[in-house]
Design an enzyme around this catalytic site. Sequence first.
Site, mmCIF file in Angstrom:
data_model
loop_
_atom_site.group_PDB
_atom_site.id
_atom_site.type_symbol
_atom_site.label_atom_id
_atom_site.label_comp_id
_atom_site.label_asym_id
_atom_site.label_seq_id
_atom_site.Cartn_x
_atom_site.Cartn_y
_atom_site.Cartn_z
ATOM 1 C CG ASP A 105 -9.603 23.491 -42.778
ATOM 2 O OD1 ASP A 105 -9.703 24.289 -41.832
ATOM 3 O OD2 ASP A 105 -10.573 22.915 -43.295
ATOM 4 C CG ASP A 124 -14.161 22.091 -38.193
ATOM 5 O OD1 ASP A 124 -14.355 21.011 -37.621
ATOM 6 O OD2 ASP A 124 -13.937 23.153 -37.581
ATOM 7 C CG ASP A 154 -13.067 22.282 -46.451
ATOM 8 O OD1 ASP A 154 -14.299 22.438 -46.370
ATOM 9 O OD2 ASP A 154 -12.282 22.685 -45.571
#
Length: 227
Positions: free
Chosen positions: A10, A12, A173
């Site tokens: 991922d 961001d 995240d």
Amino acid sequence: MSGTRLAVFDMDGTLMDSQDFIVQAMEGAFARYSLPAPARADILSIVGLSLFEAVARLIPDHPDDLILQVSEAYKACFIAQRAQTGGEASAPLYPGARAVIEALAARRGVLLGVATGKARRGLDHAFAAHGLDPFFSTRQTADHHPSKPHPSMVLSCLNETGADKSDTVMIGDTTFDIEMGRAAGVHTLGVTWGYHPTDDLRAAGADLLVDGFDAVLSALDELWERT
């Protein structure tokens, strides 16, 4: 078995800490339509979703046309921020991220991918700003796929690289990343320095959790060895 090991990141909240820009752009978009600004934690909770889906979660009781207008206003605010501040160029990579990317890219038989809720334009800016272009073999963005946690982005990474599901790890995240990876049938590695609480990542079914980039390589090796 293809023999290729694939690490899909991922962006961001996992590789790059862009939360200030995301929050400011969303606050600006809401202000344009005289809507109360969401709490910072609420904005960060939707990072990773496609933009329309993200805004819809922030104003669930509003009509689709307003959600679309706020989404377009967010894009405009983010582009304005990019022009004023450099945008992704001034959003730092997390400590240790580049070293891990370089180490993985140097390994024979390992490929890197990215699956992000960003639009391709934003990802291209981020890659150019941080010199990441040479390292990634496959790049999937929200403007070409259904929103996370739909598995489309991960499945496209597999198709483009020829990697097997059993040799692939999704690293992210948010619960959206973990759920996307699980839906695609690949291993999942949750990182705790991003935008969703650790307990939520665990509840979403992350195979492993790490607290810093210094633990990512060993965690990936552990997951790949489970094959």
